[in-house]
Write an enzyme that holds these catalytic residues in place. Structure first.
Site, PDB file in Angstrom:
ATOM      1  CD  GLU A 131      -3.308  -0.855   1.592  1.00  0.00           C
ATOM      2  OE1 GLU A 131      -3.927  -0.038   0.890  1.00  0.00           O
ATOM      3  OE2 GLU A 131      -3.781  -1.392   2.603  1.00  0.00           O
ATOM      4  CD  GLU A 151      -3.706  -6.493   2.416  1.00  0.00           C
ATOM      5  OE1 GLU A 151      -3.016  -5.542   2.811  1.00  0.00           O
ATOM      6  OE2 GLU A 151      -3.489  -7.084   1.330  1.00  0.00           O
TER       7      GLU A 151
END
Length: 290
Positions: A131, A151
């Site tokens: 990210e 994730e």
């Protein structure tokens, strides 16, 4: 990596990062929890938010580089801390401050900021590490680096800003591939997808941070950037970020002209650059007052 540089205000202390200034106008930040692949705690992220706010306001600094200690860039959130937070919530306890600051994971995944930040990706960039990468200005990667959003394999979602940003950078199909499968991609694949600017050789296991090819390449980029007008760098970056975030090229162009052109015209560096060209000499830039 000496940090003995005099600034108007001392940079905020960091418990889980090493800060140094290896070249004029350049800040190097090393994520420093190698024993857990530089997984970040909440407190580390708030420390970094203070640091990057300080960086934007320290007029002598013009470019920053982030990398990781050991064999990872950043493996994401510290899952042990996350599990403890979930347990407190399940028991009805107050979980405290949000797990990450408003500027996102590592204070970078949603950072708007004023000055450029370059990633020197020395190893895995998974989860929150990925990210961060999705929102940085330039990315250099070692050949052995890898990138992933795993994730979904843990029942969570990459909510720190990377999903919409990746859709714009690498396109919907590739962003979907990363987010829905959780697969990792190599540095060469990331370069082919437009996520990485350059891929360089790996370093040896005992290599000092400043001797790593990936850090040297990032420092080369930084040196080129700081040789340019600091006003032009700040405003050029703002124009690209505005177009990327807003999606409308014309609206971003209008905002850039309205918000920044007067300051550029009134600044010393524009006049110095034009004068230096006319006089056939190298420009002598001053620290940006923007």
């Amino acid at each position: 990596m000496s940090s003995q540089v005099t600034f108007k205000r001392r940079f905020p202390p960091q418990n889980d990062a090493i800060v140094s200034f290896p070249a004029p106008h350049v800040m190097l930040v090393v994520f420093n929890r190698p024993q857990v692949l530089n997984a970040m705690t909440s407190s580390a992220q708030y420390d970094l938010e203070s640091l990057f706010s300080w960086y934007d306001n320290e007029i002598s600094l013009r470019c920053a580089i982030v990398t990781g200690a050991g064999r990872a860039f950043c493996a994401g959130m510290d899952l042990k801390e996350w599990n403890q937070t979930n347990a407190r919530r399940a028991n009805g306890e107050h979980a405290g401050q949000p797990p990450m600051p408003r500027s996102g994971f590592g204070a970078l995944s949603r950072r708007h900021g004023k000055k450029p930040v370059i990633a020197a990706v020395n190893g895995i960039a998974f989860g929150g590490g990925m990210e961060i990468i999705a929102n940085l200005d330039l990315v250099v990667a070692a050949k052995g680096a890898s990138f992933a959003l795993p994730e979904a394999k843990r029942g969570v979602v990459a909510l720190a800003g990377s999903l919409p940003r990746l859709a714009r950078t690498i396109g919907r199909p590739r962003a979907m591939e990363m987010a829905l499968t959780g697969k990792s991609i190599t540095a060469e694949e990331a370069k082919g997808w437009g996520l990485v600017n350059a891929v360089v050789e790996d370093n040896t296991a005992d290599c000092a941070v400043l001797d790593r090819p990936v850090v040297k390449a990032a420092l080369d980029y930084a040196a080129t950037i700081v040789d340019n007008s600091p006003d032009s760098v700040i405003i050029s970056r703002a124009g690209i970020v505005a177009g990327w975030e807003d999606g409308s090229a014309e609206n971003a162009s209008r905002l850039l002209a309205d918000n920044w052109e007067p300051a550029l015209n009134d600044g010393e560096n524009l006049h110095e650059g034009v004068k230096a060209f006319a006089e056939k000499r190298a420009p002598r830039w001053v620290d940006s007052k923007l």
